[in-house]
Design an enzyme around this catalytic site. Structure first.
Site, PDB file in Angstrom:
ATOM      1  N   LYS A 121      10.960 -15.293  20.312  1.00 43.36           N
ATOM      2  CA  LYS A 121      12.709 -15.149  20.086  1.00 43.36           C
ATOM      3  C   LYS A 121      13.012 -14.503  18.730  1.00 43.36           C
ATOM      4  CE  LYS A 121      13.830 -17.725  23.972  1.00 43.36           C
ATOM      5  NZ  LYS A 121      14.621 -18.686  24.671  1.00 43.36           N
ATOM      6  N   LYS A 131       7.017 -13.580  32.256  1.00 48.56           N
ATOM      7  CA  LYS A 131       7.464 -14.803  33.110  1.00 48.56           C
ATOM      8  C   LYS A 131       8.924 -13.922  33.557  1.00 48.56           C
ATOM      9  CE  LYS A 131       9.901 -17.652  30.036  1.00 48.56           C
ATOM     10  NZ  LYS A 131      10.354 -19.043  29.817  1.00 48.56           N
ATOM     11  N   LYS A 177      16.070 -14.780  33.298  1.00 47.35           N
ATOM     12  CA  LYS A 177      17.226 -14.465  33.466  1.00 47.35           C
ATOM     13  C   LYS A 177      17.510 -13.240  32.232  1.00 47.35           C
ATOM     14  CE  LYS A 177      21.071 -14.636  35.747  1.00 47.35           C
ATOM     15  NZ  LYS A 177      21.307 -15.614  36.617  1.00 47.35           N
TER      16      LYS A 177
END
Ligand code: AMP
Ligand code: TRP
Length: 345
Positions: A128, A211, A214
């Site tokens: 991230k 994966k 959203k």
């Protein structure tokens, strides 16, 4: 120590008749099929056999840039979705993380037992924050696993049912619990990750090496638990497949393996059985069957999400109930932590 004091300080241990499970989910929109198959569906099944706690982790959702209005709305959308998927608020404890201040106070205390190196090694942090200059990476995203550790330890959870991507964070929670107990004396239950093999990692429909998420760039990566029938069918039709034409799961067929896993999980049938059903048939037939199965499973959930979304007062009532039941545990637990760590209260 008399048994009465034992009970006051460690209420759960001997007295616990059911395992206690805790698992949180970020309010980053309506859950995806990946969230559902990897986590939420298991929570729904486990709630009757375990004492379940499910925080909506809005404090975790603040660690990357976000819009306050969205965060507020999504917290309610997620509550509506979890209820629609079958979380029973009279049985499981469903609550909003930020309404339990003990989580954040414990985060600070646990930070003293969490090493800088440990946090630096977390793959989610690396992913991230990847590519950003350290000057531009907020410390919240670095600190995130300490808050998650506090979420788990403050309830003395035995089991943490999560998807595979959270395994490393639960390992950290175990290490921190061990360390804290050896420094200050037995205080926390050392939790275990509970990762179900099938469904633990649902991959993107547009890219089976990533994966399902959203936050993916394309909406063709995921299916939302409130997608309408046409959207579900369109996304399944557009899903990538592997070369060849056989409907078979295999290491060199990541796309088909993912679609077969989804099909098998959503219909509670084995992959072998589904392979058999589509033997000699084409990918198109298989995708039609999969789309039908998904529409059948998701349509009633979508309808219930809409019902809950339309009743904010009911959601507030349910979340207040969860908050009160949570604090019955967190308030005395934090008191005990303050005591063993020498904090004047
Ligand atoms: P999050 O939305 O990141 O808060 O994740 C909530 C739960 O869903 C966690 O237990 C995750 O491990 C699980 N999860 C998220 N994405 C997937 C996926 N693609 N496959 C399986 N589980 C997932
Ligand atoms: N970090 C988890 C995720 O992104 C969410 C989470 C926060 C969590 N606190 C938790 C999961 C405690 C399990 C237990 O999926």
């Amino acid at each position: 120590m008399s048994s009465a004091t034992m009970e006051a300080t460690k209420p759960q241990e001997g007295a616990r008749t059911k395992p206690r499970i805790l698992s949180g989910i970020q309010p980053s929109g309506i859950p995806t099929l990946g969230n559902y198959l990897g986590a939420v569906r298991h929570w729904v099944r486990q709630q009757y056999e375990a004492e379940s706690f499910h925080p909506i982790v809005n404090l975790h959702a603040m660690t990357l840039p976000y819009d306050p209005k969205d965060l507020h709305q999504r917290t309610y959308d997620l509550a509506a979705s979890l209820l629609a998927c079958g979380i029973d608020p009279e049985v499981a404890v469903l609550f909003v993380q930020s309404q339990i201040p003990e989580h954040t106070e414990l985060t600070w205390i646990l930070s003293t037992q969490t090493m800088f190196g440990e946090l630096s090694r977390m793959t989610q942090f690396k992913e991230k924050s990847g590519g950003e200059q350290p000057e531009r990476v907020g410390t919240g995203i670095f600190f995130y696993p300490v808050l998650m550790t506090a979420d788990i330890l403050i309830y003395d959870a035995d089991l943490v049912p999560v998807g595979d991507d959270q395994r490393q964070h639960v390992e950290l929670a175990r290490d921190v619990a061990h360390r804290f107990n050896s420094v200050f004396g037995e205080t926390f239950v050392v939790p275990e990750a509970d990762i179900k093999e099938e469904g633990a990692r649902i991959m993107g429909l547009d890219d089976p090496t990533m994966k399902m998420s959203k936050s993916a760039a394309s909406e063709y990566n995921y299916i939302s638990m409130n997608d309408d029938d046409d959207t579900i069918r369109r996304k399944v039709r557009r899903a990538v497949t592997d070369s060849g034409s056989e409907v078979k799961a295999a290491p060199d067929k990541p796309a088909l393996t993912n679609l077969l896993t989804i099909y098998s999980q959503i219909t509670d049938r084995t992959i072998a059985k589904i392979e058999q059903e589509y033997e000699g048939k084409r990918y198109g037939d298989f995708k039609n069957g999969l789309a039908d199965a998904l529409v059948e499973a998701i349509a009633p959930i979508r309808a219930r999400i809409e019902e809950f979304q339309a009743d904010r007062a009911e959601l507030d009532r349910i979340l207040a109930l969860g908050r009160d039941r949570s604090r019955e545990i967190t308030v005395p637990k934090l008191e005990r932590v303050r005591e063993v760590t020498g904090l004047v209260t």
